[in-house]
Scaffold this motif. Structure first.
Motif, PDB file in Angstrom:
ATOM      1  N   SER A  56     -43.139 -30.816 -44.123  1.00  0.00           N
ATOM      2  CA  SER A  56     -43.111 -31.170 -45.544  1.00  0.00           C
ATOM      3  C   SER A  56     -42.988 -32.677 -45.771  1.00  0.00           C
ATOM      4  N   GLY A  57     -42.993 -33.460 -44.693  1.00  0.00           N
ATOM      5  CA  GLY A  57     -42.880 -34.916 -44.828  1.00  0.00           C
ATOM      6  C   GLY A  57     -41.512 -35.368 -45.283  1.00  0.00           C
ATOM      7  N   ILE A  58     -40.462 -34.631 -44.915  1.00  0.00           N
ATOM      8  CA  ILE A  58     -39.090 -34.953 -45.316  1.00  0.00           C
ATOM      9  C   ILE A  58     -38.320 -35.463 -44.101  1.00  0.00           C
ATOM     10  N   LEU A  59     -37.602 -36.588 -44.246  1.00  0.00           N
ATOM     11  CA  LEU A  59     -36.735 -37.057 -43.178  1.00  0.00           C
ATOM     12  C   LEU A  59     -35.562 -36.082 -43.037  1.00  0.00           C
ATOM     13  N   PRO A  60     -35.401 -35.438 -41.874  1.00  0.00           N
ATOM     14  CA  PRO A  60     -34.381 -34.391 -41.733  1.00  0.00           C
ATOM     15  C   PRO A  60     -32.955 -34.932 -41.859  1.00  0.00           C
ATOM     16  N   ASP A  61     -32.146 -34.220 -42.617  1.00  0.00           N
ATOM     17  CA  ASP A  61     -30.718 -34.490 -42.747  1.00  0.00           C
ATOM     18  C   ASP A  61     -30.017 -33.150 -42.554  1.00  0.00           C
ATOM     19  N   ILE A  62     -29.431 -32.941 -41.377  1.00  0.00           N
ATOM     20  CA  ILE A  62     -28.908 -31.633 -40.994  1.00  0.00           C
ATOM     21  C   ILE A  62     -27.396 -31.710 -40.816  1.00  0.00           C
ATOM     22  N   MET A  63     -26.687 -30.755 -41.399  1.00  0.00           N
ATOM     23  CA  MET A  63     -25.244 -30.664 -41.247  1.00  0.00           C
ATOM     24  C   MET A  63     -24.904 -29.382 -40.493  1.00  0.00           C
ATOM     25  N   LEU A  64     -24.072 -29.517 -39.464  1.00  0.00           N
ATOM     26  CA  LEU A  64     -23.651 -28.373 -38.668  1.00  0.00           C
ATOM     27  C   LEU A  64     -22.124 -28.323 -38.659  1.00  0.00           C
ATOM     28  N   HIS A  65     -21.569 -27.207 -39.126  1.00  0.00           N
ATOM     29  CA  HIS A  65     -20.116 -27.039 -39.192  1.00  0.00           C
ATOM     30  C   HIS A  65     -19.740 -25.781 -38.416  1.00  0.00           C
ATOM     31  N   VAL A 185     -17.353 -25.379 -26.450  1.00  0.00           N
ATOM     32  CA  VAL A 185     -16.816 -26.130 -25.310  1.00  0.00           C
ATOM     33  C   VAL A 185     -17.186 -27.606 -25.449  1.00  0.00           C
ATOM     34  N   LYS A 186     -16.367 -28.436 -24.821  1.00  0.00           N
ATOM     35  CA  LYS A 186     -16.612 -29.882 -24.806  1.00  0.00           C
ATOM     36  C   LYS A 186     -16.670 -30.379 -23.370  1.00  0.00           C
ATOM     37  N   GLY A 187     -17.225 -31.580 -23.214  1.00  0.00           N
ATOM     38  CA  GLY A 187     -17.175 -32.252 -21.924  1.00  0.00           C
ATOM     39  C   GLY A 187     -18.118 -31.707 -20.871  1.00  0.00           C
ATOM     40  N   ASP A 212     -16.802 -30.236 -35.679  1.00  0.00           N
ATOM     41  CA  ASP A 212     -16.414 -29.254 -34.670  1.00  0.00           C
ATOM     42  C   ASP A 212     -15.203 -28.442 -35.127  1.00  0.00           C
ATOM     43  N   PRO A 213     -14.782 -27.435 -34.350  1.00  0.00           N
ATOM     44  CA  PRO A 213     -13.676 -26.574 -34.784  1.00  0.00           C
ATOM     45  C   PRO A 213     -12.357 -27.302 -35.006  1.00  0.00           C
ATOM     46  N   GLU A 214     -12.180 -28.486 -34.418  1.00  0.00           N
ATOM     47  CA  GLU A 214     -10.958 -29.259 -34.634  1.00  0.00           C
ATOM     48  C   GLU A 214     -11.041 -30.130 -35.880  1.00  0.00           C
ATOM     49  N   GLY A 215     -12.171 -30.101 -36.559  1.00  0.00           N
ATOM     50  CA  GLY A 215     -12.348 -30.923 -37.752  1.00  0.00           C
ATOM     51  C   GLY A 215     -12.871 -32.309 -37.460  1.00  0.00           C
ATOM     52  N   ASP A 216     -13.123 -32.630 -36.182  1.00  0.00           N
ATOM     53  CA  ASP A 216     -13.659 -33.945 -35.821  1.00  0.00           C
ATOM     54  C   ASP A 216     -15.138 -34.019 -36.181  1.00  0.00           C
TER      55      ASP A 216
END
Length: 617
Positions: A56-65, A185-187, A212-216
């Motif tokens: 669609s010619g849109i610059l993607p702005d994605i939020m993941l929670h 998981v991290k790291g 992330d799940p810790e709110g960071d």
């Protein structure tokens, strides 16, 4: 008399839907462990968002929670600014497997089968028992539609639990929320954060925010506002057609003559080529293609190989490009050197493909670890089954020692190195439905090796130059230890002041000399530069001052808070000199001047009298 056993067995026979099949075989799609199930879900959702935005010619702005839910569950929320989904299509897109728009389109895209996001919905309802919640809006003047959906696995049809209009502050886009058994998981290399980091590198036009799940929060900012060139859809190429497919095309074509069927059903077959194929197959070009049986189709297939047919067009591909690969690596890694290369398009079994490679070296990368291989297919990271991927086999097939990298045992090399390998194709030959690895296609492996060798040669030149500069620096250190003592002894003998040895060091070393001098009253400052080397040098000279001055020649001035950066762009041939000067407002201001000037764009090993910084002149 009892019924025959075959009749009893026949009563037990029944068809199953594709949803029912994957319900019992979800590991095939990448839902085989708690950490991987989360990555697979996020991967499918992010892929959909990126594809929709780009189309669609849109610059993607994605939020993941990602939120925790109970002891072993998470809630995943993915929100994008894409074009949204038409109301009637929402249930089928999210709650019907094998439903999509890309399966029959021969062009590069992230998804093809229409399994991805609906498989995540299926996994969510199997493990958490909850419906998936979707909000989608197609325009600022259109309502936002809210759905709660599940999949009827017996029929592979959507079950709509809720369908209503809701308020949503986005002008357009889609929001998906699902709960599931999964682990964050991290790291690890195989983690959500590493997946998003890899995605950000090969999609530098996207902005991705992770909570992330810790709110960071972590934000992967876009490095460019340039949306990738859209890939064009092409017809199938004759060299990639199998007998059964050709017979089906002949049976269902709308053309009434064989020659037009060939011209308008395949790419790169024109009028003369169609005639050649018909002659080579011994078939009349005016015959009805619907009447051609198996033997005639076999002769056509053989004729495709005999007649010279041009390679398929490559505008169906949308490679990242060397510049954007460079920007992506530079954005996510702190390294000393980056080399990139994009090969010219090639073909396997009639499918066009392009291989791209980026090499990042040094900096903060671990020196004693195996190299980090970042594998991508159509801009999508491949995190699993590295050992079974043709890209890894391409890395192993190269003698890295000849490029200055250790390779004990002849396997994967060791050193502070990141290898980015991207394969773009209309049909990426994955080894399984989970799309974790690319099959061992000889043509693809050959292109991977050629691309790696090309980038490896650039790395080797850098390492040789770095080694040469290191020796120069060691020589300069020795000179700087000896000459000051000689100068002190000479000054003591002649009862004079100790001379500045920088000009002598620069002359002996063949360096760029930068020498700041003051007049007797400390009111006029001059900075002399001279090239004692054998090659032309281009650089920027920076003088940082806490006040404004009049300078000659006129510099570019950049305000830096309370300071001012005076910048001169200078080019010096061997033996040439150039000087700049400025007046101090007050003689006491001399105490506010930095200890040494700064030069940008020249290696520190060939500069005397100034601090060198990286940069592009």
């Amino acid at each position: 008399m009892p019924a025959p056993i075959a009749e009893e067995l026949a009563k037990k026979q029944q068809s199953i839907s594709v949803a029912e099949f994957f319900e019992k075989n979800r590991q095939i799609l990448g839902f085989d462990s708690a950490p991987r199930s989360l990555i697979t879900t996020i991967k499918e959702a992010v892929d959909n968002s990126l594809d929709a935005c780009e189309e669609s010619g849109i610059l993607p702005d994605i939020m993941l929670h990602i939120k925790r839910s109970g002891k072993s569950g998470v809630v995943v929320i993915i929100e994008d600014n894409g074009p949204g989904i038409v109301k009637d299509q929402i249930p089928r897109v999210f709650a019907k497997l094998l439903y999509g728009s890309r399966f029959h389109a021969l062009k590069q895209s992230r998804g093809q089968q229409g399994i991805g996001i609906s498989a995540a919905v299926l996994y969510s309802q199997l493990t958490a028992g909850h419906a998936t919640r979707i909000i989608s809006k197609i325009g600022s003047q259109s309502p936002a539609h809210y759905y709660e959906l599940m999949i009827n696995t017996r029929t592979n049809d959507p079950e709509i639990l809720k369908d209503e209009i809701t308020e949503w502050d986005r002008p357009h886009g889609t929001r998906v929320e699902m709960e599931m058994e999964a682990t964050y998981v991290k790291g690890r290399r195989q983690s959500v954060e590493e997946y998003l980091k890899a995605t950000a590198i090969v999609n530098p036009h996207a902005r991705i925010k992770l909570i992330d799940p810790e709110g960071d929060e972590r934000i992967f900012e876009r490095a460019t506002d340039k949306i990738p060139e859209p890939a064009s859809e092409i017809l199938p190429h004759p060299h990639g057609i199998e007998l059964g497919t050709l017979m089906k095309m002949l049976r269902y074509t709308g053309r009434q003559r064989l020659a037009p069927f060939l011209r308008y059903s395949f790419s790169k077959i024109g009028l003369l080529t169609a005639e050649e194929i018909c002659n080579a197959a011994g078939l009349d070009e005016d015959m009805d293609p619907h009447t051609i049986e198996r033997e005639g189709a076999k002769r056509l297939l053989e004729a495709f190989q005999k007649v010279k047919i041009m390679s398929p067009p490559t505008d169906c591909l949308s490679p990242i490009g060397e510049e954007l690969i460079y920007k992506g690596l530079e954005k996510e890694f702190n390294v000393d050197f980056i080399a990139t290369t994009t090969r010219t398009p090639s073909v396997y079994s009639g499918n066009p493909f392009v291989v791209e490679v980026g090499i990042a070296y040094g900096g903060n990368l671990q020196k004693d670890d195996r190299v980090n291989i970042m594998r991508f297919a159509n801009r999508v990271p491949l995190l699993y089954q590295q050992g079974g991927c043709v890209t890894t086999h391409g890395v192993e097939g190269i003698k890295w020692k000849q490029y200055g990298i250790d390779q004990p045992g002849g396997g994967l090399p060791i050193g502070p190195l990141v290898l980015l390998i991207h394969v773009a194709s209309t049909n990426v030959p994955f080894t399984s439905e989970s799309k974790d690895a690319i099959a061992d296609i000889p043509e693809i492996q050959a292109e991977v090796e050629l691309a790696l060798k090309e980038a490896g040669r650039k790395l080797n030149r850098f390492l040789k130059k770095k080694g040469s500069l290191k020796k120069r620096k060691e020589k300069e250190v020795i000179i700087n230890k000896v000459l000051p003592r000689m100068a002190e002894k000479l000054a003591e003998t002649l009862d004079r002041e100790v001379p500045d040895i920088n000009p002598v060091v620069a002359r002996v070393m063949g360096n760029l000399l930068v020498d700041r001098q003051y007049d007797d009253g400390n009111t006029n400052v001059s900075i002399r530069t001279k090239n004692f080397g054998s090659k032309k040098v281009e650089f920027k000279l920076h003088e940082m001052l806490p006040f404004q001055v009049e300078a000659t020649p006129s510099p570019k001035v950049v305000s830096m808070g309370n300071d001012y950066d005076y910048i001169w762009k200078i080019v010096l041939k061997p033996g040439e000199a150039f000087a700049v000067s400025y007046q101090l407002p007050d003689p006491s201001d001399v105490n506010s001047i930095r200890e040494t000037p700064i030069v940008e764009g020249v290696e520190e090993e060939i500069v005397t009298g100034a601090r060198a910084i990286k940069g592009v002149v």
